[in-house]
Design a protein around this motif. Sequence first.
Motif, mmCIF file in Angstrom:
data_model
loop_
_atom_site.group_PDB
_atom_site.id
_atom_site.type_symbol
_atom_site.label_atom_id
_atom_site.label_comp_id
_atom_site.label_asym_id
_atom_site.label_seq_id
_atom_site.Cartn_x
_atom_site.Cartn_y
_atom_site.Cartn_z
ATOM 1 N N ALA A 549 0.862 -1.173 0.000
ATOM 2 C CA ALA A 549 0.000 0.000 0.000
ATOM 3 C C ALA A 549 0.900 1.225 0.000
ATOM 4 C CB ALA A 549 -0.906 -0.014 1.213
ATOM 5 N N CYS A 550 1.671 1.354 -1.047
ATOM 6 C CA CYS A 550 2.567 2.496 -1.112
ATOM 7 C C CYS A 550 2.899 2.790 -2.567
ATOM 8 C CB CYS A 550 3.846 2.234 -0.324
ATOM 9 S SG CYS A 550 4.735 0.799 -0.902
ATOM 10 N N SER A 551 3.607 3.884 -2.785
ATOM 11 C CA SER A 551 3.930 4.264 -4.160
ATOM 12 C C SER A 551 4.977 3.316 -4.723
ATOM 13 C CB SER A 551 4.471 5.687 -4.192
ATOM 14 O OG SER A 551 5.750 5.698 -3.590
ATOM 15 N N ALA A 552 5.076 3.319 -6.024
ATOM 16 C CA ALA A 552 6.025 2.430 -6.689
ATOM 17 C C ALA A 552 7.450 2.764 -6.264
ATOM 18 C CB ALA A 552 5.881 2.546 -8.199
ATOM 19 N N GLN A 553 7.687 4.033 -6.032
ATOM 20 C CA GLN A 553 9.040 4.446 -5.646
ATOM 21 C C GLN A 553 9.384 3.887 -4.265
ATOM 22 O OE1 GLN A 553 9.473 8.638 -5.108
ATOM 23 N NE2 GLN A 553 11.671 8.440 -4.681
ATOM 24 N N THR A 554 8.407 3.984 -3.353
ATOM 25 C CA THR A 554 8.631 3.424 -2.020
ATOM 26 C C THR A 554 8.836 1.919 -2.103
ATOM 27 O OG1 THR A 554 7.090 5.098 -1.267
ATOM 28 C CG2 THR A 554 7.752 3.441 0.329
ATOM 29 N N ALA A 555 8.050 1.278 -2.987
ATOM 30 C CA ALA A 555 8.185 -0.170 -3.138
ATOM 31 C C ALA A 555 9.619 -0.524 -3.522
ATOM 32 C CB ALA A 555 7.201 -0.682 -4.194
ATOM 33 N N ALA A 556 10.195 0.260 -4.404
ATOM 34 C CA ALA A 556 11.577 0.000 -4.815
ATOM 35 C C ALA A 556 12.521 0.189 -3.635
ATOM 36 C CB ALA A 556 11.956 0.934 -5.964
ATOM 37 N N GLU A 557 12.239 1.193 -2.830
ATOM 38 C CA GLU A 557 13.088 1.426 -1.655
ATOM 39 C C GLU A 557 12.965 0.279 -0.660
ATOM 40 O OE1 GLU A 557 12.402 5.336 0.048
ATOM 41 O OE2 GLU A 557 12.365 6.179 -1.986
ATOM 42 N N ILE A 558 11.730 -0.223 -0.520
ATOM 43 C CA ILE A 558 11.529 -1.368 0.385
ATOM 44 C C ILE A 558 12.370 -2.539 -0.091
ATOM 45 C CG2 ILE A 558 9.873 -3.076 1.239
ATOM 46 C CD1 ILE A 558 7.712 -0.947 1.006
ATOM 47 N N ASP A 559 12.288 -2.810 -1.400
ATOM 48 C CA ASP A 559 13.052 -3.931 -1.947
ATOM 49 C C ASP A 559 14.537 -3.783 -1.622
ATOM 50 O OD1 ASP A 559 10.806 -5.077 -2.962
ATOM 51 O OD2 ASP A 559 10.994 -4.165 -4.939
ATOM 52 N N ALA A 560 15.051 -2.576 -1.807
ATOM 53 C CA ALA A 560 16.476 -2.344 -1.556
ATOM 54 C C ALA A 560 16.797 -2.612 -0.091
ATOM 55 C CB ALA A 560 16.839 -0.915 -1.933
ATOM 56 N N LYS A 561 15.901 -2.152 0.766
ATOM 57 C CA LYS A 561 16.116 -2.327 2.199
ATOM 58 C C LYS A 561 16.087 -3.808 2.582
ATOM 59 C CE LYS A 561 16.587 -0.975 6.389
ATOM 60 N NZ LYS A 561 17.927 -0.536 6.790
ATOM 61 N N VAL A 562 15.140 -4.539 1.986
ATOM 62 C CA VAL A 562 15.020 -5.972 2.262
ATOM 63 C C VAL A 562 16.300 -6.694 1.856
ATOM 64 C CG1 VAL A 562 13.826 -8.096 1.556
ATOM 65 C CG2 VAL A 562 12.501 -6.060 2.112
ATOM 66 N N VAL A 563 16.801 -6.343 0.675
ATOM 67 C CA VAL A 563 18.036 -6.965 0.206
ATOM 68 C C VAL A 563 19.170 -6.681 1.193
ATOM 69 C CG1 VAL A 563 19.779 -6.952 -1.613
ATOM 70 C CG2 VAL A 563 17.360 -6.869 -2.213
ATOM 71 N N ALA A 564 19.235 -5.433 1.650
ATOM 72 C CA ALA A 564 20.310 -5.052 2.567
ATOM 73 C C ALA A 564 20.244 -5.854 3.865
ATOM 74 C CB ALA A 564 20.234 -3.558 2.860
ATOM 75 N N ILE A 565 19.025 -6.038 4.388
ATOM 76 C CA ILE A 565 18.877 -6.777 5.647
ATOM 77 C C ILE A 565 19.338 -8.218 5.477
ATOM 78 C CG2 ILE A 565 17.193 -7.760 7.263
ATOM 79 C CD1 ILE A 565 15.550 -5.229 6.969
ATOM 80 N N VAL A 566 18.841 -8.877 4.427
ATOM 81 C CA VAL A 566 19.186 -10.289 4.237
ATOM 82 C C VAL A 566 20.686 -10.436 4.001
ATOM 83 C CG1 VAL A 566 18.820 -12.327 2.792
ATOM 84 C CG2 VAL A 566 16.891 -10.862 3.372
ATOM 85 N N LYS A 567 21.229 -9.498 3.235
ATOM 86 C CA LYS A 567 22.650 -9.565 2.918
ATOM 87 C C LYS A 567 23.502 -9.453 4.186
ATOM 88 C CE LYS A 567 25.394 -8.186 -0.988
ATOM 89 N NZ LYS A 567 25.359 -7.453 -2.240
ATOM 90 N N ALA A 568 23.125 -8.530 5.045
ATOM 91 C CA ALA A 568 23.882 -8.341 6.282
ATOM 92 C C ALA A 568 23.857 -9.608 7.129
ATOM 93 C CB ALA A 568 23.295 -7.167 7.066
ATOM 94 N N GLN A 569 22.690 -10.248 7.204
ATOM 95 C CA GLN A 569 22.580 -11.457 8.017
ATOM 96 C C GLN A 569 23.343 -12.615 7.378
ATOM 97 O OE1 GLN A 569 21.485 -11.287 11.094
ATOM 98 N NE2 GLN A 569 21.197 -9.128 10.576
ATOM 99 N N HIS A 570 23.306 -12.679 6.068
ATOM 100 C CA HIS A 570 24.046 -13.712 5.345
ATOM 101 C C HIS A 570 25.547 -13.562 5.641
ATOM 102 C CE1 HIS A 570 24.840 -15.800 1.198
ATOM 103 N NE2 HIS A 570 25.355 -16.462 2.206
ATOM 104 N N GLU A 571 26.004 -12.314 5.629
ATOM 105 C CA GLU A 571 27.420 -12.086 5.920
ATOM 106 C C GLU A 571 27.767 -12.477 7.350
ATOM 107 O OE1 GLU A 571 27.862 -8.071 4.494
ATOM 108 O OE2 GLU A 571 27.964 -8.873 2.437
ATOM 109 N N LYS A 572 26.816 -12.172 8.256
ATOM 110 C CA LYS A 572 27.030 -12.548 9.648
ATOM 111 C C LYS A 572 27.146 -14.072 9.770
ATOM 112 C CE LYS A 572 23.822 -12.312 13.184
ATOM 113 N NZ LYS A 572 22.834 -11.513 13.908
ATOM 114 N N ALA A 573 26.252 -14.784 9.083
ATOM 115 C CA ALA A 573 26.277 -16.250 9.134
ATOM 116 C C ALA A 573 27.601 -16.779 8.578
ATOM 117 C CB ALA A 573 25.104 -16.823 8.345
#
Length: 608
Positions: A549-573
């Motif tokens: 429920a957000c603009s397309a631009q925000t959706a893209a930002e969410i995606d980027a943020k999600v990638v960053a979170i998973v990536k950080a945890q992957h690196e931690k693992a």
Amino acid sequence: MQEQPQKEPQRKSPFIVSYLIVLLAIMLMNAFLFPAIASNRIKDVDYGTFLRMLDEKTLTTVQIEDEQIYFKDKEEKTYVTNSIPQDLEIVNRLRDANVEFGRVYKQQSLLATILQNWILPFLPLFLIGTLIGRKMNAMAKNGGPNAMMFGGKNQVKQYVVDAECSVKFSDVAGQEEAKEALAEIVDFLHDPKKYEEIGARLPKGALLVGPPGTGKTLMAKAVAGEAGVPFFSIAGSEFVEMFVGMGASKVRDLFKQAGEKAPCIVFIDEIDTIGKKRDTGHGGNDEREQTLNQLLTEMDGFDATKGVVILAATNRPESLDPALLRPGRFDRRVPVELPDLKGRESILKLYIERVKAEPGIDLNVIARMTSGASGAELSNMVNEAALHAIRMGRKLVAQEDLQEAVDTVLAGAQKKNAIMSDHEKKIVSYHEVGHALVAALQSHSAPVQKITIVPRTSGALGFTMQVEQNDHVLMTKEEILDKIAVFTGGRAAEEVKFGSITTGASNDIEQATKLARGMVARYGMSDEFDMVALETVQNAYLGGDASLACSAQTAAEIDAKVVAIVKAQHEKALRLLNENKEKLDEISEYLYVKETITGEEFMQILNK
Ligand code: ADP
Ligand code: ZN
């Protein structure tokens, strides 16, 4: 770790297929068989053949009409040919040949012609139609599909409860709040007079809301059982018919019958199939809307003091038409939620008492392992345990059987003779130990209960089971992050050990992504978006699909943020596993040999 899914071939409906075969057979019969029968009787031949047969003396009887000559041969076969008026010789030739003159063929009456040409060919069609119609009606009475296709009155199923063998509240475990909410209805059905005298108006209906398999149907039956009243049950989908108006007439029937049997319970399962919000725009479903309108009318119409109580069940309350929830209709809402730790334990207890089990089984352990399981799944687990006990040649259900049943219900049955190469088995060992090690090396992860690399029929090649000590309601941000790290741990172990990666992490990836997305879009756990809801959840009781429920631009930002979170945890693992490479090797080798190890064995090696 997850196997690659395989597509199953689609199956066609057997009914359609058999119907088509019958149709084809009838068409073939009409095209070939009937004309053949008709023409078999009289053979049309030319005049030359007639003369030849006459010369060969194969004719026995002949009948001369104005335009046709009918004749029979020695085998009593009848022929016809066009007579030639100019051939005056013919009579003499016939007489010379000693042919008898007589009746060979009688012109059919009009009635007979009609019968033969128009009715007989359609008789099989009619018979088959009737047969199918009967069968379908029988199916309809059993609640099957395609009811009313060939007409016939559909009856409402009726269960008349007798005092002894009915479902009681004691058969429903763990749903104390729901039972309490429904106790009043039971009391009302027991003694409607009491309520009438004081002028109280009881709710006409109650809506049981909760995920599938939590015992909504069971609870409704228990209400009827406790009150000792008849129980009418129908599924919402049974109302929705092929023809407009059928569903509405069924509703009318149902309430008529219920009225005659009052006090009683009418139970409508899956009410959302008819009770969906009515469309204001175009493309509405006429049949469903008419059925719903009829239901509303009936609910308003009947006298509440009579004692007809309508219970309905749904797992998507948000999709119901608001008109249904208005006072005087389903104005009570009884949540029937997934059982908590205590609830699960009591459900397990209820069902374990119905099978023969060894004394001293620890149900608490099983209950702790099955967080999120519904009552139906738990009862299924006990049954699986009993089956497993038989397979193992035991007379009593043991703890071990229950343990195995949990694995079966959660991850599918053990796949016998699944072919896994030695190298694959090694990869799976490292993958699973990767999950377990990352979990153990973090402070906010649930302890490891069990690791196994025995493949399951569900496609899991192995799994690591973690069990919370208590029921969790809230999760902290740290816990979610650690959980994501655990999900990435499997893949990370493959990277650390083999330097290459496999498809085995698909399920892990999905879960990790879901958690990370939830953090950003739903739980307000990112700095960027603060406490803004970016997603709305639909079907909270059916897995909770979310839509953005957000603009397309925000959706893209969410995606980027999600990638960053998973990536950080992957690196931690990756870091954790690299730092503990010897342990990873040691435990993986151990698991590779033993195939299944317990949490304690795991911790022992880790803490050595
Ligand atoms: P729902 O209608 O909510 O989908 P059901 O009432 O059909 O679920 O439940 C299916 C089965 O699961 C029941 O017949 C019963 O055996 C079992 N079950 C579910 N919940 C419970 C419970 N709380 N206590 C005992 N049995 C339960
Ligand atoms: Zn995995």
